[in-house]
Design an enzyme around this catalytic site. Sequence first.
Site, mmCIF file in Angstrom:
data_model
loop_
_atom_site.group_PDB
_atom_site.id
_atom_site.type_symbol
_atom_site.label_atom_id
_atom_site.label_comp_id
_atom_site.label_asym_id
_atom_site.label_seq_id
_atom_site.Cartn_x
_atom_site.Cartn_y
_atom_site.Cartn_z
ATOM 1 N N LYS A 268 0.820 -1.219 0.000
ATOM 2 C CA LYS A 268 0.000 0.000 0.000
ATOM 3 C C LYS A 268 0.848 1.261 0.000
ATOM 4 O O LYS A 268 0.458 2.271 -0.586
ATOM 5 C CB LYS A 268 -0.948 0.005 1.202
ATOM 6 N N LYS B 247 -4.737 -9.845 -6.726
ATOM 7 C CA LYS B 247 -5.955 -9.997 -5.914
ATOM 8 C C LYS B 247 -7.050 -9.042 -6.394
ATOM 9 O O LYS B 247 -6.739 -7.922 -6.798
ATOM 10 C CB LYS B 247 -5.550 -9.649 -4.477
ATOM 11 N N LYS C 138 -10.351 -3.281 -4.005
ATOM 12 C CA LYS C 138 -11.112 -2.037 -4.138
ATOM 13 C C LYS C 138 -10.268 -0.958 -4.781
ATOM 14 O O LYS C 138 -10.797 -0.004 -5.338
ATOM 15 C CB LYS C 138 -11.514 -1.529 -2.745
#
Length: 345
Positions: free
Chosen positions: A115, A198, A201
């Site tokens: 992230k 994956k 969102k």
Amino acid sequence: MTRKSNRIFSGVQPTNNLHLGNYLGAVRNWVRMQKDYECIFCVVDLHAITLWQEPAALRQNTREVAAAYIASGIDPDASIIFAQSQVSAHAQLAWILNCVARLGWLNRMTQFKEKAGKNRENASVGLYAYPVLMAADILAYKGTHVPVGEDQKQHLELARDIAQKFNHDYKVDFFPLPEPVIGGPATRVMSLRDGAKKMSKSDESDYSRINMTDDADTIALKFRKAKTDPNALPGPESLDERGEVKDEALAARPEAFNLLSIHAALSDASLSETVNRFAGMEFSRFKGELTDLAVAKLGPINSEMKRLLSHPDEIDALLRKGAQRAQTIALPVLRQVEEIVGFLH
Ligand code: TYM
């Protein structure tokens, strides 16, 4: 798991859209657990702001996740549904646990690395400390079982380490060590555009995921455009003697097995049953079947979400009520922790 002594805790971040991965990897499994266990399901808005969120969008997304829980079958009377920021014990316990967790442990967290990306110096301190807040979420309720998707496994190991170190440092047997519950054919739903990534969102392509708010046409379009390979669907030769997909088969055709896993999860079948059922079928036909199934399963959830979201005041009231119930469990735990640590009362 025995009924009485167990307490389930889990949560979803209200960031962007809830997608099929969140549903199949987490929320759907919660619905089954609430019949037998005491369950607490949180909309983790404190976690959401570790990355920038537009305030109005955060409010809307918080309601949307709560609506998705209910529309998916979580009963807000039987289980506790609430927003994390409305129970201050989460942030308070997180601070104490920040002083228990070690920097070296957090340095190993792969999700932070993903992230934060290349510009790590510019990541928020909250993003780094995020897994400690997640431990506090669970431990504030002395949660024993945590149903999540595969990607949360490392965070849960950290939560166990933190609980153990707290018990050890203060010479108490206070926190249970929470156990991950990760199961079924869809613990890691992959992107529809890239079987190595994956479903997420934050992927910039909306075609990479099925959102819980997508209508039937959008679902059909996204599955039609989903990446596949030129061959027909794999058959039993791709399974080992336990009925699991062989590593080399999965590595060769990740997109095919991803779509098969989604079908298996949506139809409550095992992956091996699903592989056997569709062996040798053309992708175009299989995608049609998958679309029909997804629309049949997600359509009612989608329309119930819309109905609930058209009464935002009711969702807000329901979350406030949930927060009060959550508070009656978390506050006494926090008070005991403060006592153990040596804070005056
Ligand atoms: P979040 O919001 O990223 O995801 C919510 C849940 O969905 C699962 N999930 C998936 N499962 C299968 N395939 C996928 N592609 C996929 N993507 C997401 C996640 O594993 C998760 O179960 N840190 C957590 C939220 C959290 C939490 C907690 C969870 C905060 N505190 C305490 C459990 C207990 C998160 O970011 O989930």
